[in-house]
Design an enzyme around this catalytic site. Sequence first.
Site, PDB file in Angstrom:
ATOM      1  N   HIS A   1       0.926  -1.116   0.119  1.00 25.11           N
ATOM      2  CA  HIS A   1       0.017   0.115   0.050  1.00 25.11           C
ATOM      3  C   HIS A   1       0.826   1.229  -0.124  1.00 25.11           C
ATOM      4  CE1 HIS A   1      -3.905  -2.088   0.802  1.00 25.11           C
ATOM      5  NE2 HIS A   1      -2.956  -2.908   1.627  1.00 25.11           N
TER       6      HIS A   1
ATOM      7  N   ASN B   1     -10.313  -2.796   2.290  1.00 28.61           N
ATOM      8  CA  ASN B   1      -9.971  -2.765   0.840  1.00 28.61           C
ATOM      9  C   ASN B   1     -11.413  -2.486   0.267  1.00 28.61           C
ATOM     10  OD1 ASN B   1      -7.267  -3.209   1.052  1.00 28.61           O
ATOM     11  ND2 ASN B   1      -7.533  -5.546   1.103  1.00 28.61           N
TER      12      ASN B   1
ATOM     13  N   HIS C   1      -4.027   1.075  11.929  1.00 30.29           N
ATOM     14  CA  HIS C   1      -3.931  -0.384  12.647  1.00 30.29           C
ATOM     15  C   HIS C   1      -5.272  -0.965  13.251  1.00 30.29           C
ATOM     16  CE1 HIS C   1      -2.711  -3.311  15.625  1.00 30.29           C
ATOM     17  NE2 HIS C   1      -1.402  -2.897  15.314  1.00 30.29           N
TER      18      HIS C   1
HETATM   19  C1  HEM Z   1      -7.785  -8.210   4.812  1.00 33.26           C
HETATM   20  C2  HEM Z   1      -6.874  -8.193   4.805  1.00 33.26           C
HETATM   21  C3  HEM Z   1      -6.112  -6.886   4.759  1.00 33.26           C
HETATM   22  C4  HEM Z   1      -6.540  -5.433   4.534  1.00 33.26           C
HETATM   23  C5  HEM Z   1      -8.103  -5.371   3.907  1.00 33.26           C
HETATM   24  C6  HEM Z   1      -5.624  -4.713   4.311  1.00 33.26           C
HETATM   25  C7  HEM Z   1      -5.639  -3.281   4.235  1.00 33.26           C
HETATM   26  C8  HEM Z   1      -4.544  -2.468   4.384  1.00 33.26           C
HETATM   27  C9  HEM Z   1      -4.504  -1.380   3.948  1.00 33.26           C
HETATM   28  C10 HEM Z   1      -5.894  -0.380   3.616  1.00 33.26           C
HETATM   29  C11 HEM Z   1      -3.373  -0.633   4.371  1.00 33.26           C
HETATM   30  C12 HEM Z   1      -2.825   0.618   4.012  1.00 33.26           C
HETATM   31  C13 HEM Z   1      -3.060   1.568   4.975  1.00 33.26           C
HETATM   32  C14 HEM Z   1      -2.618   3.009   4.766  1.00 33.26           C
HETATM   33  O1  HEM Z   1      -3.225   3.634   3.876  1.00 33.26           O
HETATM   34  O2  HEM Z   1      -1.758   3.434   5.451  1.00 33.26           O
HETATM   35  C15 HEM Z   1      -2.789  -1.695   4.787  1.00 33.26           C
HETATM   36  C16 HEM Z   1      -1.236  -1.540   4.921  1.00 33.26           C
HETATM   37  C17 HEM Z   1      -0.312  -2.729   5.440  1.00 33.26           C
HETATM   38  N1  HEM Z   1      -0.681  -3.920   5.682  1.00 33.26           N
HETATM   39 FE1  HEM Z   1      -2.588  -4.536   5.473  1.00 33.26          FE
HETATM   40  N2  HEM Z   1      -4.323  -5.484   4.963  1.00 33.26           N
HETATM   41  C18 HEM Z   1      -4.625  -6.842   4.899  1.00 33.26           C
HETATM   42  C19 HEM Z   1      -3.900  -7.836   5.464  1.00 33.26           C
HETATM   43  C20 HEM Z   1      -2.646  -7.720   5.816  1.00 33.26           C
HETATM   44  C21 HEM Z   1      -2.043  -8.708   6.472  1.00 33.26           C
HETATM   45  C22 HEM Z   1      -2.455 -10.202   6.818  1.00 33.26           C
HETATM   46  C23 HEM Z   1      -0.638  -8.190   6.862  1.00 33.26           C
HETATM   47  C24 HEM Z   1       0.338  -8.878   7.461  1.00 33.26           C
HETATM   48  C25 HEM Z   1       0.312  -9.708   8.245  1.00 33.26           C
HETATM   49  C26 HEM Z   1      -0.989  -6.665   6.459  1.00 33.26           C
HETATM   50  C27 HEM Z   1       0.239  -6.026   6.477  1.00 33.26           C
HETATM   51  C28 HEM Z   1       0.180  -4.706   6.260  1.00 33.26           C
HETATM   52  C29 HEM Z   1       1.482  -3.595   6.339  1.00 33.26           C
HETATM   53  C30 HEM Z   1       2.916  -4.106   6.881  1.00 33.26           C
HETATM   54  C31 HEM Z   1       0.955  -2.412   5.855  1.00 33.26           C
HETATM   55  C32 HEM Z   1       1.748  -1.068   5.641  1.00 33.26           C
HETATM   56  C33 HEM Z   1       1.557  -0.568   6.910  1.00 33.26           C
HETATM   57  C34 HEM Z   1       2.044   0.833   7.376  1.00 33.26           C
HETATM   58  O3  HEM Z   1       3.371   0.895   6.789  1.00 33.26           O
HETATM   59  O4  HEM Z   1       1.823   1.755   7.914  1.00 33.26           O
HETATM   60  N3  HEM Z   1      -1.824  -6.421   5.779  1.00 33.26           N
HETATM   61  N4  HEM Z   1      -3.240  -2.866   4.813  1.00 33.26           N
END
Ligand code: HEM
Length: 747
Positions: free
Chosen positions: A115, A187, A379
């Site tokens: 993202h 999402n 978060h």
């Molecule tokens: C339903 C499943 C998931 C959805 C809907 C989702 C959604 C998102 C979204 C919307 C962001 C962007 C947030 C922003 O705009 O700053 C994000 C970032 C991120 N997601 Fe997920 N994610 C999912 C699953 C996962 C999983 C399973 C992991 C790890 C085990 C993960 C790890 C991350 C990480 C590391 C970031 C970057 C956060 C940051 O740097 O601030 N995500 N996710």
Amino acid sequence: MSADEQSPHDEITIPGAPSRVSPSREEPTHPVDPVPPAPDEQPAAAVSPTGRPSGEEEDRHQSGAWLTTAQGARVRDTDHSLKAGERGPVLLQDHHLREKVMHFDHERIPERVVHARGAGAHGTFTAYGTAAGVCRAAFLGEGEQTPVFVRFSTVVGSRGSADVVRDTRGFATKFYTGEGVFDLVGNNFPVFFIQDAIKFPDVVHAAKPHPDREIPQAQSAHDTFWDFVSLHTEAQHHTIWQMSDRAIPRSFRMMEGFGVHTFRLVNEAGETSLVKFHWKPRLGVHSVVWDEAQLINGADPDFHRRDLADAIEAGAYPEWELGIQVMPDSEDQTFEGIDLLDPTKIVPEEIVPVQPIGRMHLEANPANYFDETEQVAFHPGHLVPGIDVTDDPLLQGRLFSYLDTQISRLGAPNFPQIPVNRPHAPVNDMLRDGMHQSADHAGVAPYRPNSLDGGCPFTAGGDVSALIDVPQAVAGPKTREAAASFDDHFSQPRLFWRSLSAVEQDHAVAAYTFELGRCYEQAIRERQLEVLARIDTTLATRVAEGLGLPAPVGEEVETPFDTSPALSQVGGHWPVDGRVLGIVVDEETDLAQVERVRRATDEADMVPLVIAPTGGVLRSDDGTPIPVQRTLLTARSVEFDALLVLGAPRGSADPLAGTDARAMDPTAASSGAAVDPRLQLLVQEAFRHGKALAASGHGVEVLEVTGSAGAVGVTRGEDPVALARELIDLLETHRAWARFGDGRPDE
Ligand code: HEM
């Protein structure tokens, strides 16, 4: 018609001006009052690092007439280093040079691991009060207004990648409630690739560019992605969404949002329910077509980001309704055979309707991209009393992951104190010190129990206004197994496929064929075809035909739900706010009519852009100035939702036509058509992308030359204003759908 050199003030404001005040031609020689912030922009709210109203908004804004150092001393000269003689070496004592370059050297922070590319906006959420029966969160009380910050994103591409790639979009909302921050980190698809967070590094490694050459950027059309999803069939439901038009949205404003996981809500009486969150856009769910997406990424890689900012600047505030599907919190946490802890499954809206609980408007652009959009830290564990997580193993892993990654990205553990991340509720934790600490902690006893600070801070105990971990009974042997109810990987992709209209199915077939066609390895294509055959034989056969491969024989899986009409995005009429109308004029076009068309478009909350052979300002007979926003050189069909062709400029009207490869069309010359080939291309592209077209006067000739006259969604007439209104009506259905496909009825 005459063309003035200088742009006059135009009453119909076209969004996108970089500054509120047009600059002088000459470099200013005396300080003037700083330019005020743009009215559509808003910095993060003025609350202290500990969540109290601070009134420091003005003070935080860095501006002023005189340049200073970071320590506030006025600078005499910033263009020359301090040297020993005019041509001599630079002196180490030049602190201004050192400070300026040192800070520049550290301007970048690590981009998000996923993202990375996103766009944000501030807004307000207003609750209807309809969730009160199931949730005690105060911000959901009737009429409660809560400030929000939303960040939309793509998943796979780097920070500088293009917007309109085929990908999932992030839709993350930070609610600054009076009871603390609630983040809904979702999402634009309701399901995810994997059922367990331990697979997240695998799916992301597969989707990201190949590690040896770091290509391709921001797309799934490559071998590692298809290698993974074809072997890991739980990914197939998310993958079919990704092959659908949902993965190439027309605008962030026209996307649904989903919390994906099932959450647990708690009401005043302590009763619990299982829910899924949905954002429903007021403008409907709309997409571009794939050919259009590919052109957009070249012509305007910032297409979605620009669209969001322009719409907010123009006052066409994007709007969503928040809704919930409510399911009983049963012992097995399943509903109608669907395991609610499996994030690869939806609950069809026809079975459990989405109940509206509030409305969100986005009303302000960030004042500074880095401060807000880049530094915001969402978060899924940021919850408020009344909202709790479930045992969904994907959600559970996310709860660890985000804090961890944010320490890398934002450098130190005090990132909740960055203005955009500050809660709007008093913070009184016992977290102390650390890099970039900016809270002024009072007291001597940041530990419990203590007597030196009078025992403070006290915990809320059984107070219902505090976060509560719902006392769920948990039992079972430690295991690395998934439940048998997670084994069905095909019935819901099949439900999705069967719910698409014929034209949407065509697009999905083309997308699979394109993506697999870009893979190098035949074995991966064949494996994915076999997997497709388990979703639907027709789908697999059509993709196989497109790839020139034998159709696999499949064993289709039965689906308990035949179709879910809510999954299709075709049909219905939707508001046209912020849509762009291109108005083509030539030397003979009646400019008074053009002005009336512009006003009618503006009144419909759309954006009118005038396209003429060359730039400048046109003047109608009564002297009304009409600025030209696009020329034959700068216009590309993809930035318009509809075209009104009121003229047919000849190539000779643009002295630079010979320099533009698009103007060199030998077929135009040989057919004797004198209409500029770029105008023909403009109309042809708009036509094949299913866009509404209308023409009057010389413009009719353009329809005829391009063969679009008389087709569905193409109209002509004498009165340009009436034509503009017809176009606006056509736009309410988004596309002239009947132009696509072979007329097969919906399955
Ligand atoms: C339903 C499943 C998931 C959805 C809907 C989702 C959604 C998102 C979204 C919307 C962001 C962007 C947030 C922003 O705009 O700053 C994000 C970032 C991120 N997601 Fe997920 N994610 C999912 C699953 C996962 C999983 C399973 C992991 C790890 C085990 C993960 C790890 C991350 C990480 C590391 C970031 C970057 C956060 C940051 O740097 O601030 N995500 N996710």
